[in-house]
Write an enzyme that holds these catalytic residues in place. Structure first.
Site, PDB file in Angstrom:
ATOM      1  N   ASN A   2     -25.853  81.926  27.591  1.00 22.81           N
ATOM      2  CA  ASN A   2     -24.491  82.106  28.546  1.00 22.81           C
ATOM      3  C   ASN A   2     -23.733  81.111  29.072  1.00 22.81           C
ATOM      4  OD1 ASN A   2     -24.753  85.184  28.180  1.00 22.81           O
ATOM      5  ND2 ASN A   2     -26.165  85.241  29.904  1.00 22.81           N
ATOM      6  N   PHE A  32     -23.353  79.335  39.062  1.00 24.63           N
ATOM      7  CA  PHE A  32     -24.266  79.845  38.409  1.00 24.63           C
ATOM      8  C   PHE A  32     -23.988  79.708  36.840  1.00 24.63           C
ATOM      9  CE2 PHE A  32     -25.190  82.133  42.212  1.00 24.63           C
ATOM     10  CZ  PHE A  32     -26.631  82.144  42.378  1.00 24.63           C
ATOM     11  N   HIS A  36     -34.473  77.734  32.658  1.00 27.79           N
ATOM     12  CA  HIS A  36     -33.096  77.862  32.471  1.00 27.79           C
ATOM     13  C   HIS A  36     -32.412  76.576  32.875  1.00 27.79           C
ATOM     14  CE1 HIS A  36     -30.130  80.177  30.461  1.00 27.79           C
ATOM     15  NE2 HIS A  36     -29.696  81.016  31.514  1.00 27.79           N
ATOM     16  N   TYR A  81     -34.200  78.366  41.622  1.00 25.83           N
ATOM     17  CA  TYR A  81     -34.077  78.230  40.273  1.00 25.83           C
ATOM     18  C   TYR A  81     -34.429  76.958  39.921  1.00 25.83           C
ATOM     19  CZ  TYR A  81     -31.622  82.705  40.563  1.00 25.83           C
ATOM     20  OH  TYR A  81     -31.114  83.870  40.847  1.00 25.83           O
TER      21      TYR A  81
END
EC number: 3.1.1.29
Length: 177
Positions: A111, A63, A17, A12
């Site tokens: 989120n 996360f 993000h 990631y």
């Protein structure tokens, strides 16, 4: 305290993000600082002295949708209020190359921000440094879009906006708190 939102794991690191962590790594590098893994805060931390202000940096190592735990742990440990925290994050509403500082309440559907607001359980304003990543044409593709790497052109624009913000010291606008 400045928090750069991101997802853990190597896969990631280069995704849209994770631009919040891109900013913090660049900021720390500009002050010749390195991050260390702080298990008690579920993240990587370092500190800076900017304009005589001692500032703690945090990149959560959990996360995105549960990173409020990390932010809350560190803020509680050092007695820092949410209103005194700058959250650096990706923003679908801004195009790559655009970044904006904002002081407001809410998460705008992000989120990571949602979890922070819910974890602190407070409806108060806080600082956000929004880094534009653009938006996919189809709403159904948002999750895959933010978890994918930007194009080469987008990455250059994002990195330029990060470096510009560091060079122009956008933090000086909020260091009065």
């Amino acid at each position: 305290m400045i928090v750069g939102l991101s997802n853990p794991k190597k896969e990631y690191h280069s995704t849209r993000h994770n631009v919040g962590s891109w900013y913090l790594y660049s900021l720390a590098e500009s002050y010749l600082r390195n991050f260390k893994n702080e298990k008690k805060f579920f993240g990587f931390t370092t500190s800076l002295n900017i304009e005589s202000n001692y500032i703690r940096l945090l990149i959560p190592n959990i996360f995105m949708n549960i990173n409020g735990q990390s932010v809350f742990k560190m803020a509680s440990f050092y007695n820092i209020n949410l209103s005194e925290i700058l959250i650096v994050h990706d923003d679908l509403e801004l195009q790559p190359g655009i970044s904006k500082l904002k002081y407001s309440y809410g998460h705008n559907g992000h989120n990571g921000l949602r979890d922070i607001v819910n974890t602190f359980n407070k409806n108060i304003n806080f600082y956000r440094f929004r880094i534009g990543i653009g938006r996919p044409i189809n709403r159904d593709q948002i999750a895959s879009f933010v978890l994918s790497n930007p194009t080469k052109k987008e990455k250059i624009l994002i990195q330029k906006s990060i470096l510009h913000a560091i060079e122009k010291n956008v933090l000086s606008n909020i260091l009065k708190f």
